[in-house]
Design an enzyme around this catalytic site. Structure first.
Site, PDB file in Angstrom:
ATOM      1  N   ASP A   1       0.850  -1.191   0.000  1.00  0.00           N
ATOM      2  CA  ASP A   1       0.000   0.000   0.000  1.00  0.00           C
ATOM      3  C   ASP A   1       0.889   1.247   0.000  1.00  0.00           C
ATOM      4  O   ASP A   1       1.847   1.344   0.774  1.00  0.00           O
ATOM      5  CB  ASP A   1      -0.900  -0.018   1.248  1.00  0.00           C
ATOM      6  CG  ASP A   1      -1.938   1.089   1.238  1.00  0.00           C
ATOM      7  OD1 ASP A   1      -3.139   0.786   1.053  1.00  0.00           O
ATOM      8  OD2 ASP A   1      -1.558   2.270   1.404  1.00  0.00           O
ATOM      9  N   ILE A   2       0.569   2.185  -0.877  1.00  0.00           N
ATOM     10  CA  ILE A   2       1.383   3.405  -0.960  1.00  0.00           C
ATOM     11  C   ILE A   2       1.151   4.260   0.288  1.00  0.00           C
ATOM     12  O   ILE A   2       0.015   4.389   0.756  1.00  0.00           O
ATOM     13  CB  ILE A   2       1.042   4.203  -2.231  1.00  0.00           C
ATOM     14  CG1 ILE A   2       1.184   3.298  -3.472  1.00  0.00           C
ATOM     15  CG2 ILE A   2       1.940   5.425  -2.362  1.00  0.00           C
ATOM     16  CD1 ILE A   2       0.832   3.975  -4.778  1.00  0.00           C
TER      17      ILE A   2
ATOM     18  N   GLU B   1      -4.857   2.323  -4.241  1.00  0.00           N
ATOM     19  CA  GLU B   1      -3.387   2.396  -4.260  1.00  0.00           C
ATOM     20  C   GLU B   1      -2.828   1.232  -3.466  1.00  0.00           C
ATOM     21  O   GLU B   1      -1.833   1.337  -2.777  1.00  0.00           O
ATOM     22  CB  GLU B   1      -2.884   3.747  -3.726  1.00  0.00           C
ATOM     23  CG  GLU B   1      -3.747   4.379  -2.679  1.00  0.00           C
ATOM     24  CD  GLU B   1      -3.633   3.709  -1.325  1.00  0.00           C
ATOM     25  OE1 GLU B   1      -4.554   2.902  -1.031  1.00  0.00           O
ATOM     26  OE2 GLU B   1      -2.675   3.978  -0.592  1.00  0.00           O
TER      27      GLU B   1
HETATM   28  P1  GH3 Z   1      -1.686   5.437   4.241  1.00  0.00           P
HETATM   29  O1  GH3 Z   1      -0.225   5.698   4.337  1.00  0.00           O
HETATM   30  O2  GH3 Z   1      -2.301   5.223   5.573  1.00  0.00           O
HETATM   31  O3  GH3 Z   1      -1.994   4.329   3.306  1.00  0.00           O
HETATM   32  O4  GH3 Z   1      -2.314   6.788   3.656  1.00  0.00           O
HETATM   33  P2  GH3 Z   1      -3.078   7.009   2.292  1.00  0.00           P
HETATM   34  O5  GH3 Z   1      -3.255   8.467   2.087  1.00  0.00           O
HETATM   35  O6  GH3 Z   1      -2.390   6.293   1.202  1.00  0.00           O
HETATM   36  O7  GH3 Z   1      -4.436   6.302   2.659  1.00  0.00           O
HETATM   37  P3  GH3 Z   1      -5.790   5.970   2.035  1.00  0.00           P
HETATM   38  O8  GH3 Z   1      -5.812   4.514   1.697  1.00  0.00           O
HETATM   39  O9  GH3 Z   1      -6.810   6.444   2.996  1.00  0.00           O
HETATM   40  O10 GH3 Z   1      -5.914   6.844   0.717  1.00  0.00           O
HETATM   41  C1  GH3 Z   1      -5.785   6.334  -0.534  1.00  0.00           C
HETATM   42  C2  GH3 Z   1      -6.000   7.425  -1.538  1.00  0.00           C
HETATM   43  O11 GH3 Z   1      -5.730   6.944  -2.842  1.00  0.00           O
HETATM   44  C3  GH3 Z   1      -7.412   7.930  -1.591  1.00  0.00           C
HETATM   45  C4  GH3 Z   1      -7.661   8.246  -3.044  1.00  0.00           C
HETATM   46  O12 GH3 Z   1      -7.752   9.639  -3.234  1.00  0.00           O
HETATM   47  C5  GH3 Z   1      -6.432   7.756  -3.764  1.00  0.00           C
HETATM   48  N1  GH3 Z   1      -6.747   6.956  -4.941  1.00  0.00           N
HETATM   49  C6  GH3 Z   1      -7.451   5.805  -4.992  1.00  0.00           C
HETATM   50  N2  GH3 Z   1      -7.549   5.373  -6.271  1.00  0.00           N
HETATM   51  C7  GH3 Z   1      -6.894   6.273  -7.064  1.00  0.00           C
HETATM   52  C8  GH3 Z   1      -6.639   6.388  -8.478  1.00  0.00           C
HETATM   53  O13 GH3 Z   1      -7.047   5.542  -9.288  1.00  0.00           O
HETATM   54  N3  GH3 Z   1      -5.919   7.448  -8.916  1.00  0.00           N
HETATM   55  C9  GH3 Z   1      -5.458   8.378  -8.039  1.00  0.00           C
HETATM   56  N4  GH3 Z   1      -4.749   9.386  -8.539  1.00  0.00           N
HETATM   57  N5  GH3 Z   1      -5.682   8.321  -6.716  1.00  0.00           N
HETATM   58  C10 GH3 Z   1      -6.394   7.283  -6.224  1.00  0.00           C
HETATM   59 MG    MG Z   2      -2.134   4.229   1.273  1.00  0.00          MG
HETATM   60 MG    MG Z   3      -5.004   2.137   0.955  1.00  0.00          MG
END
Ligand code: GH3
Ligand code: MG
Ligand code: MG
Ligand code: MG
Length: 294
Positions: A170-171, A213
């Site tokens: 996970d990013i 992500e």
């Molecule tokens: P953590 O270190 O705890 O994982 O923090 P985080 O910010 O990565 O956590 P979280 O999983 O809450 O957020 C994931 C974010 O990824 C939310 C959303 O805006 C973004 N995201 C999800 N799918 C996509 C996509 O297809 N493209 C883009 N650009 N962003 C995305």
């Molecule tokens: Mg994340």
């Molecule tokens: Mg996540």
């Protein structure tokens, strides 16, 4: 496009090969049903088939039936070629599973349009397959497909008493990436991560995008120690190879990774095993991110 020609007669095979090559196909030949079935085992097996009716051993209709009995979800378009005339033969061939029927000796123009029709269907099927199994943004497997591959890995591992490892990646703070560089920047970073994964994994490892992500990687025949080595290589590659979005702008990223090795005694089912890797990922996040936990 590859075309498998199955005919016991060398002269017919040659005539078909010559014609198909002229129309831009790549002919592959088999002299009987067994050889044909063997060729269809290959991962890059042809999906367009021209099958002769009368052959020593397995007949054309018998071969059709055994191709249709496969349950691996692969699609094959079958054109049956025969000296038999009349509606009876057409019905028998198509009931056995043929998609189309052509009389022998074949008319070049008729063969040409019928192979063209078959290749349109094969292409359409390939497009549908691609759409149903790949993630549109990164082209790695989508969630549906990686779940299916995951289930297969469990089944195979149980049957052959081998092991495999699961990696959930996970990013870190990805929301900030979107906030700072926009959604398009975030998308570029996701593609970059998949590139890094692909260059650091083996051919038979499988990568899927599980959520926004979050990525799942299946590592066949890999124990915990080996998986750790792979995960560390990936973690550091991501940390030290930022996403370049223009000449002077780059996105620095880190990832957290949860690892687990499949253990038949401990993991009652697929979700129990997934849960273990997911918990490890959670611990990696809790203990500071940019790290691996197993
Ligand atoms: P953590 O270190 O705890 O994982 O923090 P985080 O910010 O990565 O956590 P979280 O999983 O809450 O957020 C994931 C974010 O990824 C939310 C959303 O805006 C973004 N995201 C999800 N799918 C996509 C996509 O297809 N493209 C883009 N650009 N962003 C995305
Ligand atoms: Mg994340
Ligand atoms: Mg996540
Ligand atoms: Mg024959």
């Amino acid at each position: 496009m590859d075309v498998l020609i199955v005919d016991d007669d060398a002269i017919t095979r040659l005539a078909l090969c010559t014609a198909l090559e002229e129309w831009g196909f790549v002919p592959i030949v088999a002299e009987n049903g067994d050889q044909a079935l063997q060729k269809l085992e290959a991962e890059t097996a042809p999906h367009l088939l021209i099958i002769d009716w009368s052959m020593p051993g397995m007949s054309g209709p018998e071969l059709c039936k055994s191709i249709r009995k496969r349950d691996d979800g692969q699609f094959f378009y079958i054109l049956m070629l025969t000296g038999k005339e009349g509606n009876e033969a057409i019905v028998e061939a198509m009931e056995a599973g043929a998609d189309d029927f052509l009389n022998k000796p074949f008319d070049h123009r008729v063969l040409k349009v019928r192979t063209a029709a078959g290749s349109r269907i094969v292409r359409l099927e390939q497009t549908l397959n691609q759409l149903a199994s790949r993630d549109a943004l990164t082209q790695c497997w989508n969630r549906r497909m990686i779940d299916e591959l995951f289930a297969n890995s469990i089944a195979e591992s149980t049957r052959k008493q081998t092991t495999f490892s699961l990696m959930i990646l996970d990013i870190d703070h990805f929301k900030k990436v979107n906030d700072t560089y926009g959604h398009a920047g975030g998308d570029m970073a996701l593609k970059h991560i998949v590139n890094i994964l692909n260059t650091n994994l083996r051919e038979y490892d499988q990568v899927g995008r599980y959520g926004g992500e979050e990525f799942v990687v299946l590592l066949p025949a890999t124990d915990q120690n080996e998986a750790w080595g792979v995960a560390e290589r990936i973690r550091s590659a991501i940390q030290f190879q930022p996403t370049r979005i223009s000449d002077d702008v780059k996105i620095d990223l880190t990832v957290s990774i949860g690892l687990a090795q499949f253990d038949r005694r401990q993991d009652a089912n697929q979700s129990a095993f997934f849960e273990r890797a997911d918990k490890a990922l959670y611990n990696a996040k809790q203990s500071g991110r940019n790290r691996i936990v197993s």
